[in-house]
Design an enzyme around this catalytic site. Structure first.
Site, PDB file in Angstrom:
ATOM      1  N   CYS A 118     -32.591  68.506   5.088  1.00  0.00           N
ATOM      2  CA  CYS A 118     -33.060  68.634   6.739  1.00  0.00           C
ATOM      3  C   CYS A 118     -32.328  69.632   6.887  1.00  0.00           C
ATOM      4  O   CYS A 118     -31.630  69.605   8.206  1.00  0.00           O
ATOM      5  CB  CYS A 118     -32.250  67.301   6.770  1.00  0.00           C
ATOM      6  N   ASP A 172     -21.506  66.574  15.558  1.00  0.00           N
ATOM      7  CA  ASP A 172     -22.533  65.568  14.620  1.00  0.00           C
ATOM      8  C   ASP A 172     -21.153  65.255  13.974  1.00  0.00           C
ATOM      9  O   ASP A 172     -21.194  66.229  12.601  1.00  0.00           O
ATOM     10  CB  ASP A 172     -23.141  66.540  14.129  1.00  0.00           C
ATOM     11  N   HIS A 197     -28.299  70.204  10.747  1.00  0.00           N
ATOM     12  CA  HIS A 197     -29.134  68.848   9.970  1.00  0.00           C
ATOM     13  C   HIS A 197     -30.408  68.451  11.445  1.00  0.00           C
ATOM     14  O   HIS A 197     -29.694  68.699  12.445  1.00  0.00           O
ATOM     15  CB  HIS A 197     -28.639  67.327  10.312  1.00  0.00           C
ATOM     16  N   LYS A 200     -22.291  57.408   4.700  1.00  0.00           N
ATOM     17  CA  LYS A 200     -21.559  59.092   4.333  1.00  0.00           C
ATOM     18  C   LYS A 200     -20.153  58.954   3.687  1.00  0.00           C
ATOM     19  O   LYS A 200     -19.822  58.996   3.710  1.00  0.00           O
ATOM     20  CB  LYS A 200     -21.942  60.423   5.133  1.00  0.00           C
TER      21      LYS A 200
HETATM   22  N1  PLP Z   1     -26.221  65.364  10.552  1.00  0.00           N
HETATM   23  C1  PLP Z   1     -25.763  65.965   9.171  1.00  0.00           C
HETATM   24  C2  PLP Z   1     -24.596  67.080   9.340  1.00  0.00           C
HETATM   25  C3  PLP Z   1     -26.163  64.726   8.278  1.00  0.00           C
HETATM   26  O1  PLP Z   1     -25.990  65.348   7.076  1.00  0.00           O
HETATM   27  C4  PLP Z   1     -26.908  63.576   8.350  1.00  0.00           C
HETATM   28  C5  PLP Z   1     -27.818  63.052   7.079  1.00  0.00           C
HETATM   29  O2  PLP Z   1     -27.446  64.016   6.229  1.00  0.00           O
HETATM   30  C6  PLP Z   1     -27.138  63.655   9.606  1.00  0.00           C
HETATM   31  C7  PLP Z   1     -26.757  64.307  10.854  1.00  0.00           C
HETATM   32  C8  PLP Z   1     -27.905  62.243   9.873  1.00  0.00           C
HETATM   33  O3  PLP Z   1     -27.365  60.675   9.280  1.00  0.00           O
HETATM   34  P1  PLP Z   1     -27.906  59.751   9.005  1.00  0.00           P
HETATM   35  O4  PLP Z   1     -29.018  60.040   8.316  1.00  0.00           O
HETATM   36  O5  PLP Z   1     -26.822  58.762   8.657  1.00  0.00           O
HETATM   37  O6  PLP Z   1     -28.357  59.348  11.100  1.00  0.00           O
END
Ligand code: PLP
Length: 401
Positions: free
Chosen positions: A359, A195, A118, A221
């Site tokens: 993203c 992550d 991401h 999430k």
């Molecule tokens: N990493 C992954 C794999 C994600 O799916 C997301 C959000 O979609 C994030 C990081 C970022 O999360 P946040 O927007 O809650 O900080």
């Protein structure tokens, strides 16, 4: 057993059709249990934490620290103080990039990620590498959307100073073999961040068993609120890091010349924290554990298998991401219909999915598509929800024929 009926938002119609919510990888809906915990906090004990001697402040502090304790147990942290409340995964990763990696990074060094990340696990490393004159490397993926372990191993060298990997891909649902990848990194003495934004709703987390150094995740999430997340880190590393932000709450003593910082976890929690969000996260953990990962996996795997099977009957569609180990994400494209058109037609049917690059532009580039349509499932979804998705896609085929 917590099911759909305990998620008030799901009991409504959208465009005259019962809402079918299949955008869980973007954010999950909140069970009554979580909503009640937050209402209860505001209705009975709202006060600022850590500072007051009055009763409400003590109760709020207890509830806030109680939530930290739940988080620590939930991920099998060695201790509560290793769990830092942040705004979410993004802030957790930025904290590590800024306060741990950047001060240790020199020109010529490398940071290693994968092609499956991401943007939240790409851009902070780009910024750190740019500042230090270091290089960001990414392990290759294959046509199924799995990380190529040989590529990962081959990219590790004495220049590699840090590794950051996603546990579960948001774009494709691939569950990465992070334990194996962490072991490879550790055989080279390289610190690793995971992550876990997409993992915590689906996979039981044990940071001790994984063997990583940092683990980041987001409340929203996993049935909690937006604006709250966690950075877990090994105490020995966190203790040797400088604060990420300055402010109140993280200090023992301040003079105009200098400050003495508070011990963990306060050192990384500058300013008034998201108290309600933390309490909501504690309740979200309760709700997840009440359902249990065994049940969650059983339901979600059945939904994924059923949806994948139904897809075979739809002409012109291709599933993007067919990893052997997958969580409940179905990303797909049609040979002629744009993902945004698919999303709009589904919305007219009351079916909420996401269309876009999720993203994860490097993933889209790899598969040579500008975007996909993504349906992502929760344990509160049903086979009827998948049927509604398929009916919506049939409608799209009719419209575009
Ligand atoms: N990493 C992954 C794999 C994600 O799916 C997301 C959000 O979609 C994030 C990081 C970022 O999360 P946040 O927007 O809650 O900080």
């Amino acid at each position: 057993m917590i099911n759909k009926s305990q998620f008030p938002i799901l009991n409504q119609t959208i465009n005259g059709k019962p809402l079918v919510y299949l955008d869980n990888a973007a954010t999950t809906q909140k069970p009554q249990l979580v909503i009640d915990a937050i209402c209860n906090y505001y209705q009975t004990i709202n006060a600022n934490v850590h500072r007051g001697v009055h009763q409400l402040s003590e109760q709020a502090t207890q509830a806030y620290e109680g939530a930290r304790h739940k988080v620590a147990k939930f991920i099998h942290a060695y201790s509560d103080k290793e769990c830092i409340f942040t705004r979410g995964t993004t802030e957790s990763i930025n904290l590590v990039a800024d306060a741990f990696v950047l001060p240790r990074l020199k020109a010529g060094d490398e940071v290693l990620i994968t092609h499956l990340e991401h943007h939240s696990n790409i851009v902070p490393w780009q910024l750190a590498c740019q500042k230090a004159g270091a290089t960001l490397k990414a392990a290759a993926i294959n046509q199924k959307g799995e990380v190529e372990l040989e590529s990962f191993k081959n990219l590790i060298s004495e220049k590699t100073k840090f590794i950051a990997l996603n546990h579960v891909s948001n774009a494709l649902g691939t569950i990465n073999p992070v334990k194996e990848m962490i072991a490879i990194a550790k055989s080279h003495d390289i610190p690793v961040l995971i992550d876990g934004a997409q993992a915590t709703p689906h996979v039981a987390i044990d940071v001790q068993d994984l063997g990583c150094d940092f683990y980041a995740f987001s409340g929203h999430k996993m049935y909690g609120l937006t604006g709250i997340g966690v950075l877990w880190g090994k105490a020995a590393l966190l203790e040797n890091m400088r604060p990420y932000q300055g402010g109140g709450d993280l200090i023992l003593h301040v003079s105009i010349e200098s400050s003495q910082f508070a011990p963990l976890p306060n050192k990384f929690e500058a300013g008034t924290p998201n108290i309600a969000g933390s309490i909501g996260l504690g309740a979200a953990i309760d709700s997840l554990l009440q359902v249990g990962y065994e049940t969650i996996n059983k339901i979600e795997n059945e939904l994924l298998n059923y949806a994948t099977e139904c897809f075979q009957a739809l002409p012109g569609f291709t599933i993007i991401g067919t990893a052997e180990h997958k969580s409940s994400v179905l990303s797909f494209v049609h040979q002629h219909i744009h993902p945004h058109d698919l999303g709009t037609i589904l919305d007219a049917e009351g079916v909420a999915v996401r269309s876009g690059h999720h993203c994860a532009m490097p993933v889209m580039d790899f598969f040579d598509v500008p975007a996909t349509t993504r349906a992502s499932f929760s344990y509160y979804n049903t086979r009827e929800d998948i049927d509604a998705l398929m009916n919506g896609l049939q409608k799209a085929l009719e419209v575009f024929n």
